[in-house]
Design a protein around this motif. Structure first.
Motif, short mmCIF file in Angstrom:
data_model
loop_
_atom_site.label_atom_id
_atom_site.label_comp_id
_atom_site.label_asym_id
_atom_site.label_seq_id
_atom_site.Cartn_x
_atom_site.Cartn_y
_atom_site.Cartn_z
N UNK A 42 1.74 0.47 36.73
CA UNK A 42 2.55 0.89 35.59
C UNK A 42 1.69 1.44 34.47
N UNK A 43 0.58 0.76 34.18
CA UNK A 43 -0.33 1.25 33.15
C UNK A 43 -0.92 2.61 33.54
N UNK A 44 -1.24 2.77 34.81
CA UNK A 44 -1.81 4.03 35.28
C UNK A 44 -0.78 5.16 35.19
N UNK A 45 0.47 4.86 35.54
CA UNK A 45 1.54 5.86 35.42
C UNK A 45 1.71 6.30 33.97
N UNK A 46 1.65 5.34 33.07
CA UNK A 46 1.76 5.65 31.63
C UNK A 46 0.61 6.55 31.18
N UNK A 47 -0.61 6.20 31.56
CA UNK A 47 -1.75 7.02 31.17
C UNK A 47 -1.67 8.42 31.77
N UNK A 48 -1.25 8.49 33.02
CA UNK A 48 -1.13 9.79 33.68
C UNK A 48 -0.17 10.71 32.92
N UNK A 49 0.83 10.13 32.31
CA UNK A 49 1.81 10.91 31.57
C UNK A 49 1.39 11.33 30.18
N UNK A 50 0.27 10.81 29.69
CA UNK A 50 -0.21 11.20 28.37
C UNK A 50 -0.77 12.62 28.42
N UNK A 51 -0.74 13.34 27.28
CA UNK A 51 -1.14 14.75 27.31
C UNK A 51 -2.65 14.99 27.32
N UNK A 52 -3.45 13.97 27.14
CA UNK A 52 -4.90 14.13 27.04
C UNK A 52 -5.46 14.69 28.36
N UNK A 55 -8.78 11.18 31.07
CA UNK A 55 -8.58 9.76 30.79
C UNK A 55 -9.71 8.95 31.42
N UNK A 56 -10.22 7.98 30.65
CA UNK A 56 -11.34 7.15 31.09
C UNK A 56 -10.96 5.69 30.88
N UNK A 57 -11.24 4.85 31.88
CA UNK A 57 -10.87 3.42 31.83
C UNK A 57 -12.07 2.56 32.16
N UNK A 65 -7.72 -7.37 39.23
CA UNK A 65 -7.59 -6.55 40.43
C UNK A 65 -8.86 -5.77 40.75
N UNK A 66 -9.64 -5.41 39.70
CA UNK A 66 -10.87 -4.65 39.92
C UNK A 66 -11.97 -5.50 40.53
N UNK A 67 -11.81 -6.83 40.50
CA UNK A 67 -12.72 -7.72 41.20
C UNK A 67 -12.14 -8.18 42.53
N UNK A 68 -10.84 -8.49 42.55
CA UNK A 68 -10.21 -9.05 43.74
C UNK A 68 -9.96 -8.00 44.82
N UNK A 69 -9.59 -6.81 44.42
CA UNK A 69 -9.30 -5.73 45.37
C UNK A 69 -9.78 -4.42 44.77
N UNK A 75 -8.37 3.09 43.51
CA UNK A 75 -7.53 4.15 44.08
C UNK A 75 -6.30 4.40 43.22
N UNK A 76 -5.74 3.36 42.63
CA UNK A 76 -4.58 3.53 41.74
C UNK A 76 -4.92 4.50 40.61
N UNK A 77 -6.10 4.34 40.03
CA UNK A 77 -6.51 5.23 38.94
C UNK A 77 -6.90 6.61 39.47
N UNK A 78 -7.68 6.65 40.52
CA UNK A 78 -8.15 7.93 41.05
C UNK A 78 -7.00 8.82 41.48
N UNK A 79 -5.96 8.22 42.07
CA UNK A 79 -4.81 9.00 42.53
C UNK A 79 -4.07 9.66 41.38
N UNK A 80 -4.29 9.15 40.17
CA UNK A 80 -3.64 9.71 38.99
C UNK A 80 -4.61 10.50 38.12
N UNK A 81 -5.78 10.77 38.67
CA UNK A 81 -6.76 11.58 37.96
C UNK A 81 -7.47 10.88 36.83
N UNK A 82 -7.50 9.55 36.86
CA UNK A 82 -8.11 8.75 35.79
C UNK A 82 -9.50 8.32 36.23
#
Length: 222
Positions: A42-52, A55-57, A65-69, A75-82
């Motif tokens: 959901x956070x990634x979808x929101x960022x993807x929709x921003x006009x900037x 995007x860097x995270x 999740x970044x430690x567990x999986x 991939x969630x971020x990369x798929x949205x160009x983040x």
């Protein structure tokens, strides 16, 4: 370059009013509990929709999740160009960025490390010549005060920042001490939004790399 930065949204991101800019930076704690991939999606979808344009995270202590999986989370971020940075860098229009999620050990959260050598080894990875440093946690004594006694930033991070001398150091993590400080050649910004108690922080970098303008964050409309 106009940089718009937030941290500590904790799933309240959709309540923020986000100014336009060239680069959007999230300095960690996108998630609330961080164990459910849907929070990150959901956070990634929101960022993807921003006009900037870019995007860097950087992950924070709630972003398990970044430690567990890590492959799935990245991939969630990369798929949205983040762009996700974990002890890694990227270049945007000639400006170099470096991101790192670590902070001093506290309450067994994600990306915790003991003070001293374990953290110092992470900060030693920050290369010379970085223009914009993004960490989740603050350096010692700058934007690191809260209700707990003492200061909560990292002394070894501060020492490395003084060596590298980035033009801008963005971080969050400490909710009660958002703001902007200038020390020598570096502008420091605790860009926490504290679940939308504060609005995003906007910083303008001149093409020379110097900080040309800092716009105090406006309170969010949510």
């Amino acid at each position: 370059m106009r940089i718009v930065a937030v941290a500590d949204t904790h799933t309240f991101h959709r309540e923020l009013t986000v100014p336009d800019g060239d680069v959007f930076v999230h300095a960690g704690d996108l998630c609330r509990r961080g164990k459910d991939l849907r929070e990150l999606e959901d956070a990634a979808d929101w960022m993807h929709g921003l006009p900037h344009r870019t995007k860097v995270v950087v992950a924070g202590n709630h972003d398990w999740m970044f430690l567990d999986a890590p492959a799935r989370a990245r991939a969630v971020l990369a798929d949205r160009g983040i762009r996700y940075l974990e002890d890694d860098g990227t270049e945007i229009d000639g400006v170099t960025f470096w991101g790192s999620p670590w902070q001093p050990e506290f309450n067994e959260w994600a990306f915790n490390l003991p003070r001293g050598r374990p953290l110092a080894e992470k900060w030693a990875l920050i290369p010379d010549g970085v223009d914009v440093l993004i960490t989740h946690g603050p350096p010692l004594g700058i934007g690191d005060a809260n209700a707990y006694p003492g200061r909560h930033g990292c002394a070894d991070l501060l020492a490395r920042v003084r060596q590298v001398r980035p033009k801008l150091h963005l971080f969050g993590h400490i909710h009660q001490d958002g703001g902007l400080w200038r020390h020598a050649e570096t502008t420091f910004a605790n860009v926490t939004t504290w679940e939308c108690e504060r609005g995003p922080t906007v910083v303008r970098l001149e093409t020379s790399g110097a900080v040309g303008e800092v716009v105090p964050p406006a309170r969010s409309s949510g």
